[in-house]
Design a protein around this motif. Structure first.
Motif, PDB file in Angstrom:
ATOM      1  N   GLU A  95       0.810  -1.213   0.000  1.00  0.00           N
ATOM      2  CA  GLU A  95       0.000   0.000   0.000  1.00  0.00           C
ATOM      3  C   GLU A  95       0.844   1.263   0.000  1.00  0.00           C
ATOM      4  O   GLU A  95       0.479   2.272  -0.608  1.00  0.00           O
ATOM      5  N   ASP A  96       1.970   1.229   0.683  1.00  0.00           N
ATOM      6  CA  ASP A  96       2.805   2.425   0.752  1.00  0.00           C
ATOM      7  C   ASP A  96       3.820   2.507  -0.388  1.00  0.00           C
ATOM      8  O   ASP A  96       4.564   3.486  -0.481  1.00  0.00           O
ATOM      9  N   LYS A  97       3.828   1.523  -1.271  1.00  0.00           N
ATOM     10  CA  LYS A  97       4.749   1.533  -2.427  1.00  0.00           C
ATOM     11  C   LYS A  97       3.970   1.895  -3.680  1.00  0.00           C
ATOM     12  O   LYS A  97       3.694   1.062  -4.537  1.00  0.00           O
ATOM     13  N   VAL A  98       3.606   3.156  -3.783  1.00  0.00           N
ATOM     14  CA  VAL A  98       2.836   3.632  -4.930  1.00  0.00           C
ATOM     15  C   VAL A  98       3.738   3.615  -6.154  1.00  0.00           C
ATOM     16  O   VAL A  98       4.812   4.233  -6.151  1.00  0.00           O
ATOM     17  N   PRO A  99       3.349   2.937  -7.222  1.00  0.00           N
ATOM     18  CA  PRO A  99       4.274   2.724  -8.347  1.00  0.00           C
ATOM     19  C   PRO A  99       4.500   3.951  -9.227  1.00  0.00           C
ATOM     20  O   PRO A  99       5.400   3.946 -10.056  1.00  0.00           O
ATOM     21  N   ILE A 100       3.679   4.973  -9.080  1.00  0.00           N
ATOM     22  CA  ILE A 100       3.748   6.103 -10.006  1.00  0.00           C
ATOM     23  C   ILE A 100       4.550   7.271  -9.457  1.00  0.00           C
ATOM     24  O   ILE A 100       4.593   8.340 -10.068  1.00  0.00           O
ATOM     25  N   MET A 101       5.186   7.076  -8.314  1.00  0.00           N
ATOM     26  CA  MET A 101       6.043   8.119  -7.752  1.00  0.00           C
ATOM     27  C   MET A 101       6.924   7.503  -6.680  1.00  0.00           C
ATOM     28  O   MET A 101       6.667   6.399  -6.187  1.00  0.00           O
ATOM     29  N   MET A 102       7.960   8.221  -6.313  1.00  0.00           N
ATOM     30  CA  MET A 102       8.862   7.745  -5.267  1.00  0.00           C
ATOM     31  C   MET A 102       9.314   8.952  -4.466  1.00  0.00           C
ATOM     32  O   MET A 102       9.755   9.962  -5.013  1.00  0.00           O
ATOM     33  N   GLN A 103       9.161   8.870  -3.131  1.00  0.00           N
ATOM     34  CA  GLN A 103       9.538   9.966  -2.250  1.00  0.00           C
ATOM     35  C   GLN A 103      10.088   9.402  -0.949  1.00  0.00           C
ATOM     36  O   GLN A 103       9.865   8.240  -0.601  1.00  0.00           O
ATOM     37  N   ASP A 104      10.807  10.228  -0.236  1.00  0.00           N
ATOM     38  CA  ASP A 104      11.367   9.856   1.060  1.00  0.00           C
ATOM     39  C   ASP A 104      10.241   9.796   2.084  1.00  0.00           C
ATOM     40  O   ASP A 104       9.563  10.798   2.336  1.00  0.00           O
ATOM     41  N   LEU A 105      10.026   8.639   2.679  1.00  0.00           N
ATOM     42  CA  LEU A 105       8.901   8.437   3.576  1.00  0.00           C
ATOM     43  C   LEU A 105       9.282   8.526   5.048  1.00  0.00           C
ATOM     44  O   LEU A 105       8.450   8.234   5.916  1.00  0.00           O
ATOM     45  N   THR A 106      10.502   8.917   5.342  1.00  0.00           N
ATOM     46  CA  THR A 106      10.891   9.074   6.742  1.00  0.00           C
ATOM     47  C   THR A 106      10.217  10.310   7.322  1.00  0.00           C
ATOM     48  O   THR A 106      10.035  11.326   6.655  1.00  0.00           O
ATOM     49  N   ASP A 107       9.842  10.228   8.606  1.00  0.00           N
ATOM     50  CA  ASP A 107       9.197  11.328   9.327  1.00  0.00           C
ATOM     51  C   ASP A 107       8.015  11.878   8.536  1.00  0.00           C
ATOM     52  O   ASP A 107       7.996  13.051   8.124  1.00  0.00           O
ATOM     53  N   PRO A 108       6.969  11.065   8.331  1.00  0.00           N
ATOM     54  CA  PRO A 108       5.896  11.470   7.426  1.00  0.00           C
ATOM     55  C   PRO A 108       4.941  12.521   7.985  1.00  0.00           C
ATOM     56  O   PRO A 108       4.283  13.211   7.206  1.00  0.00           O
ATOM     57  N   VAL A 109       4.840  12.668   9.305  1.00  0.00           N
ATOM     58  CA  VAL A 109       3.814  13.554   9.880  1.00  0.00           C
ATOM     59  C   VAL A 109       3.992  15.003   9.441  1.00  0.00           C
ATOM     60  O   VAL A 109       3.059  15.615   8.898  1.00  0.00           O
ATOM     61  N   PRO A 110       5.145  15.626   9.655  1.00  0.00           N
ATOM     62  CA  PRO A 110       5.275  17.026   9.211  1.00  0.00           C
ATOM     63  C   PRO A 110       5.167  17.171   7.691  1.00  0.00           C
ATOM     64  O   PRO A 110       4.656  18.187   7.195  1.00  0.00           O
ATOM     65  N   LYS A 111       5.631  16.165   6.954  1.00  0.00           N
ATOM     66  CA  LYS A 111       5.520  16.233   5.497  1.00  0.00           C
ATOM     67  C   LYS A 111       4.054  16.194   5.060  1.00  0.00           C
ATOM     68  O   LYS A 111       3.639  16.924   4.152  1.00  0.00           O
ATOM     69  N   ALA A 112       3.273  15.342   5.716  1.00  0.00           N
ATOM     70  CA  ALA A 112       1.853  15.251   5.366  1.00  0.00           C
ATOM     71  C   ALA A 112       1.126  16.536   5.712  1.00  0.00           C
ATOM     72  O   ALA A 112       0.300  17.029   4.924  1.00  0.00           O
ATOM     73  N   MET A 113       1.404  17.105   6.882  1.00  0.00           N
ATOM     74  CA  MET A 113       0.737  18.344   7.273  1.00  0.00           C
ATOM     75  C   MET A 113       1.094  19.482   6.329  1.00  0.00           C
ATOM     76  O   MET A 113       0.230  20.265   5.924  1.00  0.00           O
ATOM     77  N   GLU A 114       2.364  19.584   5.976  1.00  0.00           N
ATOM     78  CA  GLU A 114       2.777  20.652   5.059  1.00  0.00           C
ATOM     79  C   GLU A 114       2.124  20.488   3.700  1.00  0.00           C
ATOM     80  O   GLU A 114       1.679  21.471   3.078  1.00  0.00           O
ATOM     81  N   LEU A 115       2.008  19.240   3.213  1.00  0.00           N
ATOM     82  CA  LEU A 115       1.409  18.991   1.911  1.00  0.00           C
ATOM     83  C   LEU A 115      -0.091  19.277   1.930  1.00  0.00           C
ATOM     84  O   LEU A 115      -0.650  19.820   0.963  1.00  0.00           O
TER      85      LEU A 115
END
Length: 1210
Positions: free
Chosen positions: A276-296
C-alpha cells in the motif's frame, strides 16, 4: 545422474547477472530497465544447522532509460550500496535432491532482498531425470506451484543440457495478488476470446556429472511477458527478464562461516509484502511522514481553495502515500493541528480514507465516540474509508463495532451508510477469501431477524439492502423468511419489502446460482403474487445465467401466462438477451433466441404501455472491451404508471465485468392517486397530459402519513450506497419552503439575508476513484506490477452579494415585485488524473512503462446582474475577456520511467515516442478558432497528436503517444475599446395591443393585403418571396408582440452598442408553426439579419440574400402504408454551401450502393432534395431519396441493421 546434493566440503563460486527491461519492443522507441551483477558463493552444508550457505559479493546495480540504439546502462552506486548492505549478508537454505526448502535470513534483511535471493536460488530448483528425454511434472518454484515441461539432451563429456518451460499461466498456487478489483467480476468467457497478459518462461541448464550426482555448470533463464490493456493480439507492452549463472570455480571449504541469528523466511515461492505504501507512479522519502503530510495538506488546500490548480493535483497521491506510512499517533496529532481550519480539516478527512487498515478504523471509532465531526463529515469519510479498506478477517471484525456505536444512529442517512457499507465490506472480503465464514455476515442476519420480529418495515428494507450488498450465500435462509410462498412461516409483508428481499439475491446469483434459481422460479410460478415481484424474480433468475433447460421451462410457463405485464416483460427481456453480443451471455443468448421465436406470436405485438426490459450492449474482440446498458419498467394492470423503474450499466474490460452506476425509483403510495387511469390523460405526453398529471398530484395530502410516497436508490460497482424514502413530511417542508408566502422562518429567507450581507462558500473534494493493482513474481525475484490509478480533485468556489429594492419584509413573494442586483464571481471544475504503470516496483527502485493522462475542466465566472421578475427582465454584465481561460483540456503520453529511492527527485521519464519526424511518425496539429471582433474574444480548439505506426501492433499503438487537446477562450483585438459585455433577456411581451386570437386574425388579413399590394402571386410567394406576419404588419404600420427578446451587446462608453438582437414573435398562442425568430446585427452601417420560422430560413441583408425551406411530415392515409416525407428546397445559398452540397451528392452513390440502394439517373426538381420512408412491413421499410440529378431507392431494409452495426438496440 543423481542430481541435487552439494559437497559439504566445497565452496562453489558463480557469476550471476540479471536484467529486466520494459518497452514496446521497437528499437526506435524508449525503454527502461535495470541490471544487476554479482558473485554468488554457495558453501556446502553447515553441520550444526544442516543448511547450505549463500553469500553475495561485488554487487553492481545499473539503470537504463532511453533508446536501445544509442543509450546504455548507467551505474547507480548509491543504490548499489543500499541494496548491498543487505544482500551481502549470509543466507541459509535447505537443499535436498535438487529442491530448495526453507530459507533463512537476518531479521534486518527486507523481504524484497530475500526475494532477490529467491531469484538466484530458483536456478537450483530443478528436477533431473537422466533416463527420460521428455517429461512433465508439477513443481514448486518462484512462481508458485506450476506445471513444468523438461527436455533432456546429452552433450560431450557426459554433460546434460536441460531445457525447462514453466507454464506460469497454469499454476495451481500462483504467486500473484490482485488488489482493488473485488467488485470487478471475473469473466472467463471473455478470456477465451483473448488475453491481456501472456507469459513464457524458459530455463536452460548445463549439468556436469560429479561424485555427488551432478552440478550446474551454467544456466540461463528467459522470461517474456506481453501486456495490453486490450487484447495482446493487437499490440502489447513487453517485459523481458533474463538471468545467467555461470560456475567459475570450485574450492575446498577453508572453514565454516560464522552465522548470526537467523529467522525463517519461507520456501522458494515469491513472497508479497504490504504494497500500500509503495505507490508505483512516484517515489519519495517516507521518513518522518507527519510534518511532510501536514505541510502537503496545507499547500494543497491553499492551492485549490479558489480554483483547481491542475499542476498540484498529482501531489494528492503523494499525500495518500505519506498518510499510509503515518502511525496512528501521528494521525491524531495531525488531526489536532488541522481540525480548526475548515479547508485543512476537509482535506485531511478526505485523504485519510486511503490508509486502508486498522488505523483508519481506530481513528473513526474515536471520532464517532467523541462526536467531534459532523454527521455529513462522518457519512462521507466512513463511506469511502470502508469501501477502500483492506478486506482481511481482522478488519472485518473491527468494522462490526460501528453497528453498535450510538453516533451511527444519530442520523438516518448516517445509519443507512454504516449498515450498507458494512455489507459491501463483507462482499469484498468474500471475493478475496474463498472460505468466507458466515460469522462475517452474522450481525446483518441478526438485524434481519429482529426487524422481522418487530415488524418495522423501514428496518427490514435497510437490512435486506445490506444483505444484498454482502452477497453472502449464508444469508439465503434468512432472506427466504421475507419471501411469500418460500418462507416456512409466511409473514404478510408489503411489496416494497418483498421487492428488497428479491433484489437482495442479485450478487448471490453468481456465488450460489442453484439456490437463487430454486427461489426465483418458485416466486415466478406463483401467479397470485404482485406482478412486479414476479418480474423481479425473473430478473434475478437471469442473473444466474440459467441453462437452456431452465430457459425452456420459463418459456413453457410463459405460453400459459395470463398477465400481459409479466408476458411483455419476460418477452422483451428474452429478446434483449437473444441479441446480446457480450461474452458472458454467449450461451444464454442462444437459449433466449429460441425462446423469443416461440413467444413472438403471443407477446411480440404488445405495446410499450406494458412492462418492458430493454438491453443495449456491444463488445469488440480486438479491444476486449464492451459496454451494456439495461432499463427496466415494471408495472401492473391496476396502475397507469410503472411501479418500479431501474437502469443498469456495465463495462467489460480485460476479462472482467465492472458494474457502473445504477439508479432505481419505486412508486409507493403515490400509485394510489393515479390508479389505472388519469382524467384528461391522452398518452401523447403533450402539455395537456402534464397538466392532467399535475392536477392529480395536487391531491397528495390524502396519502397516508406513515408510508413513503416514493423511494429511490443508487448503486455503484453493484453496491447500493444510498437510498431514500420521500414521505409527506419532506414534501410538505419543500412546498412550504418554496411557497411565495414563505416567511422569515424558512431556509430561503435565511439564504436571501446571507446574500444581502455577502456570501462566500468553498468546497473541495479529492477522491481516489479507483486503485487497481496486480502483482506477479518474475524470474529475478522482483515484483512485476500492473496498476491503474484514477483520481479527481473537484472544487466549487462562490462569492455573491445581492441588493434588493425594495427589500421584502414579510414573505418571499415580495421578491417578485422587487428589483434585485447581484454581484458574483466563482469557479466550478475538476481535474482528473489517470495513471497506468507496468513494471518493477520495490521500495528501492521503480522501472517500467507509464501512461499518464490529465483532464482539467474549469468554468470560472464573474458578472453583475439586475433582475426584475415583475417585468420579466434580466440583465447581465460580464467583464471583457483579458486573459486566456481554458475550459477543457486532455493531455496524455506514455513514458519509460526509472526512479530510485537514493535520488527520488532525479526520476527519469522519457517519452516512448520521440519528438522527431520520421517516415512512420504521424503528428497532426490543428488550431481552429472562432473569433469575434465585436466582443473582443475568441473560442479556440487546439489539438496535437504524435503517433508511431506499426501495423502489426494495432490497435494499441493508436492510443500510445503524445496527445493534447484544449478548448480555450482568449482575448482578440476588438473593433473598438470594449468596457463590458451586456446580456439582456426580456421574457415578457413588449406590447399588448390585443388578445392572441384577434392578433392572429389581424395578421392573416394584413398578410394577404400586403401580398396583393406588392403584386406577388401565390405561386411566386411560395417559391421564393417570403412575407412574414411581422413584414405584413409593418406594411400597414402595425407591429405584433415580441414574445421573447435577447440582446448581446459589447458596450463602450457612450458609443452605440454593437452586437446582436434576437426577437421571437408568435402570432398564435400555443401554435409554434406561427412563431418566428429574427436575429439582427446591431451597430454602425449593418443590416444583416437571419429570419427563421417553422419551415423557412433566410439570411443576409434584411433577410433577403439567401433562403431555404424545410418540410417534414408523417402521413398515414386510410388504406395506405405509414410514411414519412421530407423536403429541402432553396432559392439562393452561399457558394460554400453549394460546394458542400455537391460533395455530398457525389459521395452518396457509393454509400448508397453499400447499403443496398440502386440508382436511377433522372432529372428531378432543381434546387431540391427530398426523401421518403415507407413502412413496407412490421420489420422493414422502403427508402427513396431524390437529388437534382439522381434518385436512390432501396427496399426491405430491416429495422435492426445488424449487418452494419455491432451495436444492437432491442
Amino acid at each position: 545422474v543423481r542430481y541435487g546434493d552439494l559437497n559439504p566440503k566445497k565452496t562453489y563460486q558463480y557469476k550471476y547477472d540479471g536484467l529486466v527491461n520494459f518497452g514496446l519492443g521497437m528499437p526506435d522507441l524508449a525503454e527502461s530497465g535495470v541490471k544487476m551483477s554479482c558473485k554468488v558463493n554457495i558453501s556446502g552444508v553447515v553441520f550444526e544447522l544442516e543448511f547450505s550457505v549463500l553469500q553475495v559479493s561485488d554487487l553492481a546495480f545499473q539503470e537504463f532509460n532511453g533508446f536501445p540504439a544509442k543509450d546504455g546502462f548507467i551505474p547507480s552506486p548509491k543504490l548499489t550500496q543500499r541494496i548491498s548492505s543487505q544482500l551481502s549478508k549470509p543466507f541459509l537454505f535447505d537443499y535436498t535432491s535438487g529442491h530448495i526448502g526453507d530459507i533463512k535470513a537476518s531479521t534486518e534483511v527486507s523481504e524484497t532482498v530475500v526475494n532477490i535471493v529467491r531469484g538466484i536460488l530458483d536456478f537450483f530448483q530443478v528436477t533431473v531425470k537422466s533416463t527420460q528425454k521428455f517429461y512433465e511434472l508439477e513443481e514448486i518454484g518462484i512462481y508458485g506451484k506450476c506445471q513444468s515441461t523438461y527436455a533432456v539432451e546429452e552433450l560431450q563429456n557426459d554433460e546434460l543440457k536441460l531445457t525447462r518451460e514453466v507454464d506460469v499461466n497454469n499454476c495451481e498456487e500462483k504467486a500473484a495478488v490482485y488488489q482493488g478489483m473485488a467488485t470487478a467480476v471475473l469473466d472467463k468467457t471473455s478470456q477465451q476470446r483473448g488475453e491481456s497478459i501472456v507469459s513464457t518462461v524458459t530455463y536452460v541448464y548445463t549439468v556436469k556429472p560429479t561424485a555427488e550426482g551432478g552440478l550446474i555448470k551454467a544456466a540461463h533463464s528467459l522470461e517474456r511477458q506481453h501486456f495490453s490493456p486490450f487484447n495482446v493480439k493487437g499490440g502489447s507492452f513487453k517485459m523481458q527478464a533474463t538471468k545467467k549463472l555461470e560456475l567459475f570455480s570450485e574450492e575446498a571449504l577453508a572453514e565454516e562461516a560464522t552465522i548470526g541469528p537467523m529467522e525463517s523466511r519461507g520456501d522458494l515461492v515469491y513472497k508479497f509484502i504490504n504494497a500500500e505504501d509503495k505507490v508505483p507512479i512516484m517515489m519519495q522519502d517516507l521518513t518522518d511522514p507527519v510534518p511532510k503530510a501536514m505541510e502537503l495538506i496545507k499547500r494543497l488546500a491553499a492551492a485549490n481553495n479558489h480554483t483547481i490548480d491542475s499542476s498540484t493535483t498529482e501531489d494528492t497521491v503523494k499525500l495518500f502515500q505519506l498518510l499510509r506510512v503515518t502511525p496512528y499517533e501521528g494521525l491524531e496529532e495531525t488531526w489536532k493541528q488541522l481540525r480548526e481550519n475548515p479547508e485543512d480539516r476537509r482535506w485531511f478527512l478526505d485523504t485519510i480514507v486511503e490508509i486502508g487498515d486498522a488505523r483508519i478504523l481506530k481513528f473513526l471509532e474515536k471520532r464517532f465516540q467523541a462526536r467531534d465531526i459532523s454527521v455529513n463529515e462522518a457519512l462521507q469519510t466512513f463511506l469511502v474509508a470502508i469501501n477502500h479498506l483492506k478486506t482481511d478477517q481482522e478488519l472485518v471484525e473491527m468494522a462490526k463495532m460501528f453497528l453498535n456505536v450510538p453516533f451511527s444512529k444519530s442520523d438516518v442517512y448516517l445509519w443507512h451508510t454504516v449498515v450498507l457499507t458494512y455489507g459491501s465490506l463483507v462482499y469484498k472480503h468474500c471475493a478475496y477469501n474463498t472460505a468466507c465464514p458466515v460469522s462475517v455476515v452474522q450481525p446483518l442476519l441478526d438485524m434481519a431477524v429482529d426487524a422481522l420480529k418487530n415488524g418495522i418495515h423501514e428496518d427490514q428494507v435497510l437490512v435486506l439492502k445490506a444483505l444484498g450488498n454482502a452477497g453472502h450465500p449464508g444469508s439465503i435462509k434468512t432472506i427466504k423468511r421475507f419471501l411469500p410462498g418460500v418462507a416456512a412461516n409466511p409473514v404478510d409483508l408489503p411489496p416494497r419489502v418483498q421487492s428488497a428481499a428479491v433484489q437482495s439475491m442479485r450478487l448471490i446469483a453468481a456465488r450460489d446460482p442453484h439456490s437463487v434459481q430454486e427461489i426465483t422460479m418458485s416466486l415466478f410460478l406463483q401467479k397470485n403474487l404482485p406482478t412486479e415481484i414476479r418480474m423481479l424474480a425473473l430478473m434475478m433468475l437471469f442473473d444466474t445465467k440459467p441453462s437452456m433447460a431452465l430457459v425452456s421451462m420459463v418459456t413453457g410457463h410463459l405460453m400459459e401466462e395470463k398477465d400481459l405485464h409479466v408476458g411483455s416483460f419476460a418477452y422483451s427481456y428474452l429478446k434483449s438477451f437473444a441479441r446480446s453480443k457480450t461474452p458472458d451471455n454467449h450461451f444464454l443468448s442462444t437459449a433466449c433466441n429460441i425462446a423469443m421465436k416461440i413467444l413472438a406470436p403471443k407477446f411480440g405485438r404488445l405495446s410499450y404501455s406494458y412492462s418492458q426490459a430493454r438491453r443495449m450492449d456491444w463488445f469488440n474482440d480486438d479491444f476486449l472491451i464492451g459496454t451494456a446498458g439495461e432499463v427496466f419498467m415494471l408495472g401492473n394492470a391496476t396502475n397507469i404508471f410503472p411501479t418500479e423503474f431501474m437502469t443498469k450499466g456495465k463495462l467489460y474490460v480485460i476479462g472482467r465485468i465492472l458494474q457502473l452506476m445504477e439508479f432505481g425509483f419505486r412508486a409507493e403510495t403515490v400509485q394510489q392517486l393515479f390508479g389505472s387511469s388519469i382524467p384528461g390523460f391522452k398518452g401523447d405526453f403533450s402539455f395537456s397530459d402534464l397538466q392532467a398529471v399535475f392536477s392529480v398530484l395536487k391531491n397528495w395530502e390524502v396519502l397516508p402519513e406513515d408510508q413513503p410516497v416514493l423511494s429511490a436508490f443508487t448503486r455503484a460497482s453493484g453496491q447500493e450506497w444510498f437510498f431514500a424514502d420521500i414521505n409527506k413530511s419532506l414534501i410538505r417542508s419543500v412546498v412550504k419552503a418554496l411557497n411565495v408566502s414563505a416567511g422569515k422562518d424558512t431556509p430561503l429567507w435565511m439564504m436571501m439575508e446571507n446574500l444581502q450581507k455577502g456570501y462566500s462558500w468553498r468546497w473541495t473534494k479529492p477522491f481516489l476513484i479507483f486503485e487497481a493493482r496486480y502483482f506477479q513474481a518474475t524470474t529475478l525475484g522482483l515484483p512485476l506490477e500492473i496498476s491503474k490509478y484514477y483520481q479527481s480533485v473537484t472544487g466549487v468556489s462562490v462569492n455573491a452579494k445581492a441588493g434588493i429594492n425594495p427589500p421584502p419584509t414579510e414573505h418571499l413573494g415580495q421578491l417578485l415585485k422587487s428589483e434585485i442586483s447581484l454581484d458574483s464571481d466563482g469557479f466550478i471544475g475538476f481535474t482528473k488524473d489517470f495513471w497506468m504503470f507496468y513494471g518493477i516496483n520495490t521500495e528501492f527502485f521503480q522501472s517500467g512503462s507509464e501512461f499518464i493522462t490529465k483532464i482539467p475542466v474549469s468554468a470560472p465566472w464573474k458578472f453583475t446582474a439586475k433582475i426584475n421578475a415583475a417585468q420579466k427582465k434580466y440583465e447581465f454584465d460580464f467583464p471583457l475577456c483579458n486573459k486566456e481561460i481554458e475550459f477543457f483540456s486532455v493531455s496524455s503520453n506514455v513514458y519509460a520511467v526509472s526512479r530510485n529511492i537514493e535520488e527520488p527527485i532525479l526520476a527519469k521519464m522519457t517519452p516512448m515516442i520521440p519528438d522527431i519526424t520520421t517516415a512512420n511518425i504521424w503528428r497532426p496539429k490543428t488550431n481552429s478558432c472562432v473569433e469575434s471582433q465585436i466582443y473582443g474574444a475568441g473560442l479556440c480548439v487546439e489539438s496535437e497528436i504524435r503517433r508511431q505506426y506499426y501495423n502489426e501492433e494495432y490497435p494499441l499503438f493508436y492510443f500510445l503517444g503524445y496527445t493534447q487537446m484544449a478548448i480555450k477562450l482568449g482575448p482578440v483585438k476588438a473593433n473598438r475599446d470594449v468596457d463590458k459585455i451586456h446580456l439582456e433577456v426580456n421574457a415578457g411581451p413588449s406590447t399588448h395591443p390585443m388578445n392572441a386570437r384577434q392578433l392572429l386574425e389581424t395578421l392573416r388579413r394584413l398578410s394577404q393585403d400586403a401580398a396583393q399590394k406588392v403584386g406577388v402571386s401565390s405561386d411566386s410567394a411560395t417559391r421564393g418571396t417570403r412575407r412574414s406576419p411581422r413584414d405584413a404588419a409593418t406594411d400597414v404600420n402595425s407591429t405584433p408582440e415580441a414574445m421573447f427578446n435577447v440582446k448581446l451587446f459589447a458596450l463602450s462608453g457612450n458609443q452605440k452598442p454593437e452586437g446582436f438582437d434576437a426577437v421571437m414573435y408568435n402570432a398564435s398562442e400555443g401554435n409554434s408553426r406561427n412563431a418566428e425568430l429574427i436575429v439582427s446585427q446591431v451597430g454602425e452601417d449593418v443590416n444583416w439579419k437571419v429570419c427563421v420560422d417553422a419551415v423557412h430560413i433566410s439570411w443576409g441583408s434584411e433577410c433577403q440574400s439567401y433562403e431555404m425551406w424545410m418540410e417534414a411530415a408523417a402521413v398515414n392515409p386510410p388504406g395506405s402504408k405509414p410514411a414519412f416525407n421530407g423536403t429541402l428546397r432553396w432559392s439562393r445559398i452561399p457558394d460554400y454551401l453549394e460546394e458542400y452540397g455537391s460533395r455530398i451528392e457525389s459521395y452518396v452513390p457509393s454509400m448508397a450502393l453499400l447499403f443496398g440502394f440502386y440508382q436511377e439517373n433522372q432529372e428531378n426538381v432543381q434546387r431540391e432534395v427530398s426523401a421518403s420512408v415507407v413502412a413496407a412491413s412490421a420489420h422493414s421499410f422502403d427508402v427513396k431519396i431524390r437529388f437534382p440529378k439522381v434518385q436512390q431507392q432501396g427496399f426491405g431494409f430491416p429495422v435492426c441493421w445488424k449487418r452494419f452495426l455491432k451495436l444492437v438496440i432491442c
